[in-house]
Design a protein around this motif. Structure first.
Motif, PDB file in Angstrom:
ATOM      1  N   GLU A  70       0.855  -1.198   0.000  1.00 51.30           N
ATOM      2  CA  GLU A  70       0.000   0.000   0.000  1.00 51.30           C
ATOM      3  C   GLU A  70       0.890   1.248   0.000  1.00 51.30           C
ATOM      4  OE1 GLU A  70      -3.215   0.147  -0.259  1.00 51.30           O
ATOM      5  OE2 GLU A  70      -3.682   2.167   0.421  1.00 51.30           O
ATOM      6  N   TYR A  71       0.542   2.227  -0.833  1.00 53.23           N
ATOM      7  CA  TYR A  71       1.316   3.467  -0.940  1.00 53.23           C
ATOM      8  C   TYR A  71       0.726   4.532  -0.043  1.00 53.23           C
ATOM      9  CZ  TYR A  71       3.911   1.481  -4.759  1.00 53.23           C
ATOM     10  OH  TYR A  71       4.738   0.677  -5.497  1.00 53.23           O
ATOM     11  N   LYS A  72       1.590   5.217   0.721  1.00 55.45           N
ATOM     12  CA  LYS A  72       1.133   6.240   1.653  1.00 55.45           C
ATOM     13  C   LYS A  72       1.974   7.490   1.514  1.00 55.45           C
ATOM     14  CE  LYS A  72      -2.036   3.892   3.674  1.00 55.45           C
ATOM     15  NZ  LYS A  72      -3.427   4.312   3.478  1.00 55.45           N
ATOM     16  N   ARG A  73       1.296   8.639   1.665  1.00 53.20           N
ATOM     17  CA  ARG A  73       2.053   9.887   1.672  1.00 53.20           C
ATOM     18  C   ARG A  73       2.776   9.999   3.022  1.00 53.20           C
ATOM     19  NH1 ARG A  73      -0.481  12.504   5.352  1.00 53.20           N
ATOM     20  NH2 ARG A  73      -2.718  12.242   5.570  1.00 53.20           N
ATOM     21  N   GLY A  74       3.759  10.875   3.081  1.00 51.39           N
ATOM     22  CA  GLY A  74       4.414  11.172   4.355  1.00 51.39           C
ATOM     23  C   GLY A  74       5.277  10.042   4.879  1.00 51.39           C
ATOM     24  N   ARG A  75       5.433  10.066   6.192  1.00 55.23           N
ATOM     25  CA  ARG A  75       6.335   9.127   6.866  1.00 55.23           C
ATOM     26  C   ARG A  75       5.543   8.062   7.615  1.00 55.23           C
ATOM     27  NH1 ARG A  75      11.086  11.842   7.606  1.00 55.23           N
ATOM     28  NH2 ARG A  75      11.006  14.019   6.950  1.00 55.23           N
ATOM     29  N   PRO A  76       6.242   6.982   8.033  1.00 56.74           N
ATOM     30  CA  PRO A  76       5.568   6.024   8.917  1.00 56.74           C
ATOM     31  C   PRO A  76       5.048   6.744  10.158  1.00 56.74           C
ATOM     32  CG  PRO A  76       7.678   5.165   8.173  1.00 56.74           C
ATOM     33  CD  PRO A  76       7.611   6.590   7.693  1.00 56.74           C
ATOM     34  N   LYS A  77       3.866   6.351  10.637  1.00 59.28           N
ATOM     35  CA  LYS A  77       3.239   7.071  11.753  1.00 59.28           C
ATOM     36  C   LYS A  77       3.243   6.225  13.022  1.00 59.28           C
ATOM     37  CE  LYS A  77       0.414   8.752   8.084  1.00 59.28           C
ATOM     38  NZ  LYS A  77       0.587   7.654   7.100  1.00 59.28           N
ATOM     39  N   ALA A  78       3.083   6.942  14.158  1.00 58.77           N
ATOM     40  CA  ALA A  78       3.085   6.235  15.441  1.00 58.77           C
ATOM     41  C   ALA A  78       1.833   5.370  15.574  1.00 58.77           C
ATOM     42  CB  ALA A  78       3.151   7.248  16.583  1.00 58.77           C
TER      43      ALA A  78
ATOM     44  N   LEU B 165       4.242  -1.444   3.493  1.00 62.93           N
ATOM     45  CA  LEU B 165       3.762  -0.079   3.254  1.00 62.93           C
ATOM     46  C   LEU B 165       4.899   0.669   2.574  1.00 62.93           C
ATOM     47  CD1 LEU B 165       2.161   0.445   6.759  1.00 62.93           C
ATOM     48  CD2 LEU B 165       0.901   0.440   4.591  1.00 62.93           C
ATOM     49  N   PHE B 166       4.549   1.453   1.551  1.00 61.13           N
ATOM     50  CA  PHE B 166       5.564   2.250   0.864  1.00 61.13           C
ATOM     51  C   PHE B 166       5.256   3.709   1.149  1.00 61.13           C
ATOM     52  CE2 PHE B 166       7.458   4.695  -2.477  1.00 61.13           C
ATOM     53  CZ  PHE B 166       8.642   4.036  -2.774  1.00 61.13           C
ATOM     54  N   TYR B 167       6.151   4.365   1.875  1.00 64.11           N
ATOM     55  CA  TYR B 167       5.917   5.762   2.255  1.00 64.11           C
ATOM     56  C   TYR B 167       6.601   6.720   1.287  1.00 64.11           C
ATOM     57  CZ  TYR B 167       3.722   4.288   6.543  1.00 64.11           C
ATOM     58  OH  TYR B 167       2.849   3.728   7.442  1.00 64.11           O
ATOM     59  N   GLY B 168       5.969   7.900   1.100  1.00 63.61           N
ATOM     60  CA  GLY B 168       6.521   8.932   0.216  1.00 63.61           C
ATOM     61  C   GLY B 168       7.821   9.506   0.744  1.00 63.61           C
ATOM     62  N   GLU B 169       7.957   9.589   2.062  1.00 60.43           N
ATOM     63  CA  GLU B 169       9.180  10.113   2.687  1.00 60.43           C
ATOM     64  C   GLU B 169       9.563   9.201   3.844  1.00 60.43           C
ATOM     65  OE1 GLU B 169       8.384  13.894   4.467  1.00 60.43           O
ATOM     66  OE2 GLU B 169       6.819  14.248   3.029  1.00 60.43           O
ATOM     67  N   PRO B 170      10.684   8.612   3.893  1.00 58.23           N
ATOM     68  CA  PRO B 170      11.572   8.406   2.755  1.00 58.23           C
ATOM     69  C   PRO B 170      10.950   7.371   1.829  1.00 58.23           C
ATOM     70  CG  PRO B 170      12.334   7.153   4.646  1.00 58.23           C
ATOM     71  CD  PRO B 170      11.093   7.872   5.088  1.00 58.23           C
ATOM     72  N   ARG B 171      11.372   7.407   0.572  1.00 61.39           N
ATOM     73  CA  ARG B 171      10.733   6.524  -0.412  1.00 61.39           C
ATOM     74  C   ARG B 171      11.270   5.102  -0.249  1.00 61.39           C
ATOM     75  NH1 ARG B 171       7.856   8.869  -4.062  1.00 61.39           N
ATOM     76  NH2 ARG B 171       8.149   7.237  -5.609  1.00 61.39           N
TER      77      ARG B 171
END
Ligand code: SF4
Length: 220
Positions: A107-115, A143-149
């Motif tokens: 799954e692609y997500k914007r931003g960074r991994p979240k708490a 999960l694939f985050y936008g930052e960092p990619r």
């Protein structure tokens, strides 16, 4: 319990529900969605995930994009950004392909991994849908985050699966009751796309729809 077609709720709502039940209710019960920068960014990232052909083969890897999934046990339906099928003896046969293939949702997500675990829950729900549809076991995804990619692996533990089941049950109860919880301001509100709509005084005036209707009447 098994849910029929008309009782299915959007799987994507699980991440909103886990983040804040009121945010979920505003989006899915009252449909007040405000496209701000964060959601636009997320949409662009998703568009890239859905780009190109829907099916791609790279050696021992088969990639499907935009796969529709459903679970009548959870009462959820939605779409996976990407499902990779890895050639594996633990896998399942696939129509038109030789050998056995193990599904691996990404799954692609914007931003960074979240708490909070909202993203993990959504991904796990996708895996549980795939398991029900394909009669298989899926131990992990990413999960694939936008930052960092980069990819973050996610193991679908019994605890994560149990949270998906209990959130999904609760979401159906809220939906049946048409219940929008009152705002409880917290740190999460700073990262919330609906914070401009969801002010604490709104709850004292009733629903957001009523508030907006009244605000419009005052403007005319
Ligand atoms: S502003 Fe806060 S309380 Fe309101 S929906 Fe967003 S996270 Fe929930």
């Amino acid at each position: 319990m098994t849910y029929c077609e008309e009782d299915l709720l959007p799987l994507s709502g699980l991440q909103h529900f886990a983040f804040c039940r009121r945010q979920w209710a505003l989006i899915h019960l009252e449909q007040q969605w405000q496209e701000n920068l964060r959601t636009v960014e997320g949409t662009l990232l998703h568009q890239r995930a859905h780009d190109a052909s829907l099916r791609e083969r790279r050696g021992d890897l088969l990639i499907l994009r935009g796969l529709s999934v459903v679970s009548h046990t959870l009462g959820l339906s939605g779409q996976c950004d990407v499902v990779e099928f890895h050639a594996s003896p633990e896998g399942i046969p696939l129509h038109g392909e030789e050998g056995l293939w193990l599904p691996f949702p990404v799954e692609y997500k914007r931003g960074r991994p979240k708490a909070h675990q909202a993203d993990e829950l959504q991904l796990c729900a996708q895996a549980m849908c795939l398991e029900e549809m394909l009669c298989c076991s899926i131990p992990e995804g990413a999960l694939f985050y936008g930052e960092p990619r980069r990819r973050t692996p996610v193991a679908f533990s019994p605890e994560l699966r149990e949270r998906v089941r209990s959130y999904s049950d609760e979401m159906h109860q809220f939906y049946r009751r048409g219940h929008t919880p009152k705002a409880k301001p917290s740190k999460s509100c700073n990262a919330c796309s609906l914070k401009d709509l969801c002010l604490p005084q709104l709850t004292r005036r009733g629903s957001v729809s009523n508030y907006l209707k009244k605000a419009m009447e005052e403007l005319i």
